[in-house]
Design a protein around this motif. Structure first.
Motif: not given
Length: 388
Positions: A59, A61, A117, A136-137, A139, A170, A172, A197
């Protein structure tokens, strides 16, 4: 070939090897993992400390890296969200340079793979050229039901920009995604591979909002001019409220879990969801000045991973630092257990455990040396050095 001998080698899939030796080829592929009684041909570099696989940060950003030291710590999640929205805009070059620096910092700190993210395409160039593996998620935010389809469609467009890199769409967090948007993401996830996620229960106000429609999030919605008249209190915690809305076809990572309790854990066991947990303790201390009750989650049958969150909520992007924080607060959690969370468990969640996560012949997991230990305990002096 290179061979390294250390006080202990942690293959992760097997017991630690005292005075173990790891041999790799010039591409970093594991040739052998042996004890000192069966040394390989050629020279062996002798090291003090423990050797383990490269770390997996599930996890992060990276696109918020330019916010390092710009957000006041320990103000609580509601204030943190306001501060992020007020300060995240910056010059494109400043954002890009900070992402590049963050990527290099993670590499130096022995991280080999990242679940990252993103809300924009800012990180694409750095990820394309990176030595790290990224998933890469993409968001999604949107608490208004009428906006769900437009938000989902925009996320699909952004995902196309990231491809062919590994990526997925995904939600948030429970407090920022409408039931309608959750359902669109579930429909998509049921149809094709789409890792999930979610930021989960970072503060008590999240549970208060879902239980009673009270607490700091009411003021947050007013601050952003969001009409929440459609939302009805659920009379149970946020996690219990959204579990039925999640797909059972994909792995789901619940991140932070600062205010998750035993009832929440038992509740999700009633559902056939593929739940993984991610702890980012340094970010929890930075934002809320509290930690999750991590011992509650151990031996419950779930996969546990570690993350760093962003430089907006952390002083560094270092998995060893996260392990140190956990072990200081919960000394009964062994280094061996933490290394599982930091390596194979994260690799398994990201679906890259055929290459990363353990020291097994044929894999290219990276090699880390951890020094400054007290026996096998992590100390304030412990450091990580990337060997391969």
């Amino acid at each position: 070939m290179k061979s390294f001998r250390a006080d202990y080698v942690f293959p992760i899939f097997a017991d630690p090897i005292k005075n173990g030796i790891v041999t790799v080829d010039d591409q970093g592929k594991i040739i052998s993992v042996t004890d000192h009684n069966t040394p390989p041909d050629g020279p062996v570099e002798k090291l003090s400390g423990i050797i383990c696989p490269g770390f997996v940060n599930t996890h992060c950003h990276v696109e918020l890296s330019h916010l390092k030291d710009k957000i006041t710590p320990k103000g609580g999640l509601v204030k943190f969200i306001k501060d992020i929205q007020a300060t995240r805009k910056a010059d494109d070059k400043e954002i890009s340079d900070a992402i590049q620096k963050a990527d290099e910092e993670m590499y130096t700190n022995g991280i080999v793979a990242v679940g990252d993210v993103s809300n924009s395409n800012a990180s694409i160039p750095v990820k394309t050229a990176s030595k790290l593996y990224y998933h890469t998620f993409i968001e999604t935010f949107g608490f208004l039901p009428q906006n769900a389809q437009a938000i989902f469609d925009k996320a699909m467009e952004l995902m196309q920009e990231f491809k062919p890199q590994s990526c997925s769409i995904t939600p948030h967090a429970p407090y920022s995604v409408s039931k309608e948007l959750f359902k669109l993401i579930r429909k998509h996830s049921d149809a094709e591979p789409n890792l999930i996620s979610i930021h989960n229960q970072e503060c008590e106000d999240e549970n208060k909002f879902y239980r009673y429609k009270l607490g700091g999030f009411i003021e947050l919605y007013e601050h952003f001019g969001i009409d929440i008249s459609h939302f009805k209190p659920q009379a149970r915690n946020s996690l219990q409220s959204i579990i039925p809305l999640l797909t059972n076809k994909q792995q789901v990572l619940l991140v932070h879990n600062t205010c998750t309790n035993l009832k929440d854990i038992y509740f999700i066991k009633r559902f056939d969801r593929k739940i993984n947990w991610c702890f980012c303790p340094n970010a929890n201390l930075y934002i809320e000045n509290r930690l999750p009750k991590i011992p509650l989650f151990i031996d419950q049958g779930f996969n546990i991973t570690l993350g760093t969150d962003s430089l907006a909520s952390n002083d560094s992007l270092c998995i060893l630092s996260e392990m140190r924080t956990i072990q200081k607060k919960f000394p009964a959690i062994s280094t061996a257990k933490l290394l599982e969370w930091a390596t194979i468990n994260g690799a398994s969640f990201l679906g890259i455990d055929d290459e990363k996560g353990t020291l097994e012949p044929g894999k290219t997991p990276g090699l880390n040396l951890i020094t400054g230990l007290d026996g096998l305990k992590i100390t304030p002096e412990s450091k990580v050095r990337k060997l391969v």
